[in-house]
Enzyme design. Structure first.
Site, PDB file in Angstrom:
ATOM      1  N   ASP A   1       8.175   0.588  -0.775  1.00 23.94           N
ATOM      2  CA  ASP A   1       9.677   0.861  -0.972  1.00 23.94           C
ATOM      3  C   ASP A   1       9.830  -0.515  -0.893  1.00 23.94           C
ATOM      4  O   ASP A   1      10.125  -2.078  -0.362  1.00 23.94           O
ATOM      5  CB  ASP A   1       9.635   1.108   0.758  1.00 23.94           C
ATOM      6  CG  ASP A   1      10.946   2.131   0.720  1.00 23.94           C
ATOM      7  OD1 ASP A   1      10.892   3.385   0.250  1.00 23.94           O
ATOM      8  OD2 ASP A   1      12.187   1.182   0.178  1.00 23.94           O
TER       9      ASP A   1
ATOM     10  N   ASN B   1      11.696  13.048   2.887  1.00 26.66           N
ATOM     11  CA  ASN B   1      13.242  13.453   2.978  1.00 26.66           C
ATOM     12  C   ASN B   1      13.251  14.608   1.254  1.00 26.66           C
ATOM     13  O   ASN B   1      12.991  14.652   0.926  1.00 26.66           O
ATOM     14  CB  ASN B   1      14.119  12.923   2.541  1.00 26.66           C
ATOM     15  CG  ASN B   1      14.061  11.160   3.685  1.00 26.66           C
ATOM     16  OD1 ASN B   1      13.714  11.420   5.065  1.00 26.66           O
ATOM     17  ND2 ASN B   1      13.910   9.869   3.995  1.00 26.66           N
TER      18      ASN B   1
ATOM     19  N   GLY C   1      18.519  14.069   4.020  1.00 27.49           N
ATOM     20  CA  GLY C   1      18.738  12.348   4.111  1.00 27.49           C
ATOM     21  C   GLY C   1      17.743  11.822   2.591  1.00 27.49           C
ATOM     22  O   GLY C   1      17.791  10.943   2.790  1.00 27.49           O
ATOM     23  N   GLN C   2      17.928  12.525   1.313  1.00 33.98           N
ATOM     24  CA  GLN C   2      17.325  12.466   0.231  1.00 33.98           C
ATOM     25  C   GLN C   2      18.443  11.434  -0.707  1.00 33.98           C
ATOM     26  O   GLN C   2      19.181  11.970  -1.079  1.00 33.98           O
ATOM     27  CB  GLN C   2      16.179  13.703  -0.475  1.00 33.98           C
ATOM     28  CG  GLN C   2      15.788  12.967  -1.359  1.00 33.98           C
ATOM     29  CD  GLN C   2      14.932  14.585  -2.216  1.00 33.98           C
ATOM     30  OE1 GLN C   2      15.515  16.100  -2.420  1.00 33.98           O
ATOM     31  NE2 GLN C   2      14.384  14.341  -3.298  1.00 33.98           N
TER      32      GLN C   2
ATOM     33  N   HIS D   1       9.057  12.609  -3.673  1.00 29.87           N
ATOM     34  CA  HIS D   1       8.183  11.148  -2.806  1.00 29.87           C
ATOM     35  C   HIS D   1       7.407  10.932  -1.324  1.00 29.87           C
ATOM     36  O   HIS D   1       8.492  11.816  -0.254  1.00 29.87           O
ATOM     37  CB  HIS D   1       8.908   9.937  -2.679  1.00 29.87           C
ATOM     38  CG  HIS D   1      10.804   9.763  -2.399  1.00 29.87           C
ATOM     39  ND1 HIS D   1      11.805  10.696  -3.381  1.00 29.87           N
ATOM     40  CD2 HIS D   1      10.644   9.201  -1.580  1.00 29.87           C
ATOM     41  CE1 HIS D   1      12.319  10.040  -2.585  1.00 29.87           C
ATOM     42  NE2 HIS D   1      12.379   9.159  -0.998  1.00 29.87           N
TER      43      HIS D   1
ATOM     44  N   HIS E   1       6.732   8.953   2.430  1.00 25.41           N
ATOM     45  CA  HIS E   1       7.022   7.985   2.808  1.00 25.41           C
ATOM     46  C   HIS E   1       5.764   7.255   3.255  1.00 25.41           C
ATOM     47  O   HIS E   1       5.685   8.953   4.134  1.00 25.41           O
ATOM     48  CB  HIS E   1       8.811   7.836   3.342  1.00 25.41           C
ATOM     49  CG  HIS E   1       9.846   7.545   2.654  1.00 25.41           C
ATOM     50  ND1 HIS E   1      10.226   6.422   2.048  1.00 25.41           N
ATOM     51  CD2 HIS E   1      10.485   8.910   2.722  1.00 25.41           C
ATOM     52  CE1 HIS E   1      11.385   6.978   2.155  1.00 25.41           C
ATOM     53  NE2 HIS E   1      11.504   8.284   1.666  1.00 25.41           N
TER      54      HIS E   1
HETATM   55  P1  AMP Z   1      14.487   8.391   0.582  1.00 28.18           P
HETATM   56  O1  AMP Z   1      15.777   8.567   1.181  1.00 28.18           O
HETATM   57  O2  AMP Z   1      13.792   9.224   0.344  1.00 28.18           O
HETATM   58  O3  AMP Z   1      15.467   9.576  -1.386  1.00 28.18           O
HETATM   59  O4  AMP Z   1      14.263   7.413   0.372  1.00 28.18           O
HETATM   60  C1  AMP Z   1      14.017   6.421  -1.356  1.00 28.18           C
HETATM   61  C2  AMP Z   1      13.528   6.015  -1.113  1.00 28.18           C
HETATM   62  O5  AMP Z   1      13.420   5.092  -2.038  1.00 28.18           O
HETATM   63  C3  AMP Z   1      14.153   4.435   0.155  1.00 28.18           C
HETATM   64  O6  AMP Z   1      13.800   4.333   0.854  1.00 28.18           O
HETATM   65  C4  AMP Z   1      14.722   3.136  -1.032  1.00 28.18           C
HETATM   66  O7  AMP Z   1      14.528   1.891  -0.679  1.00 28.18           O
HETATM   67  C5  AMP Z   1      13.095   3.554  -2.040  1.00 28.18           C
HETATM   68  N1  AMP Z   1      13.990   3.241  -2.882  1.00 28.18           N
HETATM   69  C6  AMP Z   1      15.223   2.782  -4.302  1.00 28.18           C
HETATM   70  N2  AMP Z   1      14.337   2.205  -5.833  1.00 28.18           N
HETATM   71  C7  AMP Z   1      13.427   1.600  -6.046  1.00 28.18           C
HETATM   72  C8  AMP Z   1      12.431   0.738  -6.292  1.00 28.18           C
HETATM   73  N3  AMP Z   1      13.507   0.250  -7.185  1.00 28.18           N
HETATM   74  N4  AMP Z   1      11.678   0.566  -6.106  1.00 28.18           N
HETATM   75  C9  AMP Z   1      11.328   0.771  -4.653  1.00 28.18           C
HETATM   76  N5  AMP Z   1      12.376   1.421  -3.466  1.00 28.18           N
HETATM   77  C10 AMP Z   1      12.924   1.925  -4.037  1.00 28.18           C
END
Ligand code: AMP
Length: 119
Positions: A33, A93, A99-100, A106, A108
């Site tokens: 991340d 999420n 919280g997505q 994905h 985490h």
């Molecule tokens: P979510 O809130 O579960 O949709 O989380 C999306 C996650 O993607 C967040 O923790 C961001 O920090 C991560 N994210 C967004 N853009 C990138 C990127 N280019 N490379 C790696 N992680 C990313």
């Protein structure tokens, strides 16, 4: 393999945006991340564009099973300490109230010594 040209994770999967990969096979990719909440924080992402966990069907059971069984191995390989003293957290999420922020499914995987930034 379905892909969404406006999806940031599809762009990472296609190599159009750089990432720090922890894993790759024909149907999954894992990468760190960019804004980690914990000392170890990577995500496991299906290559096929699936908007969220809400879109999963029974046909995706093997894919999700692979993610869940890979997570412990990759957690250790990426610096989490072993269970029970160490361990890790898995979060998916889903949707606005879940919280997505990125609408490509994905998982985490977070771990490492406390305190963490979030969670
Ligand atoms: P979510 O809130 O579960 O949709 O989380 C999306 C996650 O993607 C967040 O923790 C961001 O920090 C991560 N994210 C967004 N853009 C990138 C990127 N280019 N490379 C790696 N992680 C990313």
């Amino acid at each position: 393999m379905s892909s969404d040209p406006n999806c940031i994770f599809c762009k990472i999967i296609e190599g159009k945006i750089p990432s720090r990969k922890v894993y790759e096979d024909d149907e999954l990719v894992g990468f760190h991340d960019v804004a980690p909440w914990a000392p170890v924080h990577f995500m496991l992402v299906p290559k096929r564009h699936i908007a969220s966990m809400a879109q999963l069907t029974a046909d995706d059971a093997a894919l999700m099973g692979k993610i869940m069984t890979l997570a412990p191995r990759l957690a250790i390989e990426n610096g989490c300490r072993p269970y029970p003293e160490g361990g890790f957290r898995v979060v998916v999420n889903t949707g606005a109230e879940g919280g997505q922020e990125v609408h490509h499914l994905h998982v985490h995987v977070m771990g490492g010594p406390r305190p963490w930034l979030k969670g």
